[in-house]
Design an enzyme around this catalytic site. Structure first.
Site, PDB file in Angstrom:
ATOM      1  N   GLY A  13       8.677  12.265 -30.124  1.00 36.64           N
ATOM      2  CA  GLY A  13       7.776  12.742 -31.158  1.00 36.64           C
ATOM      3  C   GLY A  13       6.798  11.696 -31.645  1.00 36.64           C
ATOM      4  N   ASN A  18     -12.013  12.540 -23.473  1.00 34.56           N
ATOM      5  CA  ASN A  18     -10.854  13.427 -23.582  1.00 34.56           C
ATOM      6  C   ASN A  18     -10.637  13.882 -25.025  1.00 34.56           C
ATOM      7  OD1 ASN A  18     -10.225  13.232 -20.854  1.00 34.56           O
ATOM      8  ND2 ASN A  18      -8.694  11.636 -21.139  1.00 34.56           N
ATOM      9  N   ASP A  28      -4.504  11.020 -25.747  1.00 37.17           N
ATOM     10  CA  ASP A  28      -5.827  11.466 -26.192  1.00 37.17           C
ATOM     11  C   ASP A  28      -5.747  12.878 -26.762  1.00 37.17           C
ATOM     12  OD1 ASP A  28      -6.830   9.078 -25.132  1.00 37.17           O
ATOM     13  OD2 ASP A  28      -7.283  10.002 -23.205  1.00 37.17           O
ATOM     14  N   GLY A  61     -11.642   9.524 -19.385  1.00 36.99           N
ATOM     15  CA  GLY A  61     -12.133   8.570 -20.372  1.00 36.99           C
ATOM     16  C   GLY A  61     -11.559   8.947 -21.716  1.00 36.99           C
ATOM     17  N   SER A 112       0.868  -1.176   0.000  1.00 43.94           N
ATOM     18  CA  SER A 112       0.000   0.000   0.000  1.00 43.94           C
ATOM     19  C   SER A 112       0.901   1.221   0.000  1.00 43.94           C
ATOM     20  CB  SER A 112      -0.920   0.018   1.227  1.00 43.94           C
ATOM     21  OG  SER A 112      -0.163   0.098   2.423  1.00 43.94           O
TER      22      SER A 112
END
Length: 308
Positions: A212, A38, A240, A34, A22
Site C-alpha cells: 500500500g 505518464n 506514475d 516518461g 546478453s
C-alpha cells in the site's frame, strides 16, 4: 522487452567485475512513457487539464497528438529538434525484475526551461519529477522564489544526486513522493531522520508496493492498502499512475485517504496493462473495485469527482 527467465540465475557474484551478458528476449514492444507524460496522461483521463512541461526532441509530433487527445496541455513543451526525445530501454524477467538503460536526449536541455510564466497560467501545484538533475534543482528554486506550491518527486534520480541537491529538492515541498526504496536512500544521502523530513515538507507520501502507501502529515499518519490486482503484467509506470490518481483527488478536494485510494486504483490498472498509458478508464468497473477494496462510502465519495 521480456526475458523468459530470471536474471539472478545468470549472475555470478564472483564474476560481477567482469560481467558481460546478453539476454535472448521473446518480446519487444514500444510504449509511450516518461514519468511526467505518464502522470499528465492519467490526470487527463481522469478529467483534469494538466500542463506538461519538459524538453522533447524533433520526433515528438505523434506523441504530442496522443497526449492532447487525452486532455494534456502541451503548450509549454520545449522542442530541441536536433536530438531524440528521452528513452528508457528496459528488459523485464519472469520475476518482474528489471534491467534498463536511459538515454537522456532532449531531457539534457531541460534547464533551458523557465517556469516564471506558470503563475499567470493558473497553475495550482507543480510536480517536479524525474528529469535532468540540474533542471530539477533549478525548478525547485524557481517554485520557492515564485511562491508556487510544489510536489517533490525525486524518483529514480535519487540514485544520481548527492545529499545537498536532494535536500534542495525536498525542503519546502507540499508533498514529498517516493517509493520505499527511494525513501530509505533519500534518508541515507541527506543524513536526515524521518522527523527532520517531517519538519521540512507538509506531507510525505511513500508507496510500499503490494503493502500500500504510507502518508505522514503534520496531523498524523495513515496507511492505505492496495486495490487487489487481477494479475501482474508490467510494473512500468505504476508509481506514475498512483501520482495521477492521488493528485486528481486532492486537486478536487478529496481527503488524503480517498485520494490515495483513487491513486491505488489507477496504479493497479497500470500494473495489469502493458506500458504506462495503455490502461482504459471504465467508471463503473473502477467504482466496483473501489467499493470492494475500501467499502461503499469510499466509492461514493470518490465517484463524485470521477469523469464518465
Amino acid at each position: 522487452m521480456h526475458f523468459p527467465g530470471k536474471f539472478h540465475e545468470l549472475l555470478m557474484v564472483e564474476q560481477l567485475d567482469r560481467i558481460s551478458l546478453s539476454f535472448l528476449v521473446d518480446d519487444l514492444v514500444i510504449h509511450k512513457g516518461g514519468s511526467g507524460a505518464n502522470i499528465a496522461f492519467g490526470l487527463g483521463v481522469l478529467g483534469r487539464r494538466p500542463l506538461l512541461v519538459g524538453a522533447v526532441g524533433g520526433d515528438f509530433a505523434e506523441y504530442r497528438l496522443w497526449l492532447e487527445e487525452h486532455g494534456v496541455d502541451c503548450s509549454q513543451i520545449h522542442v530541441a529538434p536536433d536530438v531524440h526525445t528521452a528513452r528508457f530501454i528496459c528488459t523485464t524477467d519472469d520475476a518482474m525484475r528489471q534491467i534498463g538503460s536511459f538515454y537522456t536526449g532532449a531531457m539534457a536541455r531541460s534547464a533551458e526551461i523557465d517556469l516564471a510564466g506558470l503563475p499567470a497560467l493558473g497553475v495550482d501545484l507543480t510536480l517536479i519529477g524525474a528529469s535532468d538533475p540540474a533542471a530539477m534543482v533549478q525548478y525547485t528554486k524557481q517554485c520557492l522564489e515564485l511562491g508556487m506550491p510544489f510536489a517533490a518527486d525525486v524518483s529514480q534520480q535519487v540514485t544520481r544526486m548527492d545529499g545537498a541537491d536532494i535536500r534542495t529538492l525536498v525542503e519546502g515541498a507540499r508533498y514529498l513522493m517516493t517509493n520505499d526504496y527511494e525513501w530509505e536512500l533519500l534518508l541515507q544521502k541527506t543524513g536526515w531522520t524521518p522527523a527532520q523530513v517531517a519538519e521540512k515538507v507538509d506531507i510525505r507520501i511513500t508507496t510500499l508496493g503490494e503493502n500500500g502507501v504510507q502518508i505522514v502529515g503534520r496531523d498524523g499518519e495513515l496507511k492505505v492498502g492496495v486495490v487487489p490486482e487481477t494479475g501482474k503484467v508490467d510494473p512500468t509506470g505504476v508509481g506514475d499512475a498512483f501520482r495521477a490518481g492521488f493528485l486528481a483527488g486532492t486537486e478536487q478536494g478529496l481527503s488524503l485517504e480517498r485520494s490515495a485510494q483513487l491513486g491505488s486504483l489507477i496504479a493497479v490498472q497500470v500494473l495489469e496493462s502493458h506500458g504506462g498509458q495503455e490502461w482504459v478508464w471504465d467508471r463503473a468497473a473502477g467504482l466496483e473495485r473501489l467499493g470492494d477494496a475500501y467499502g461503499p462510502d469510499a466509492a461514493a465519495e470518490i465517484a463524485a469527482i470521477l469523469p464518465a
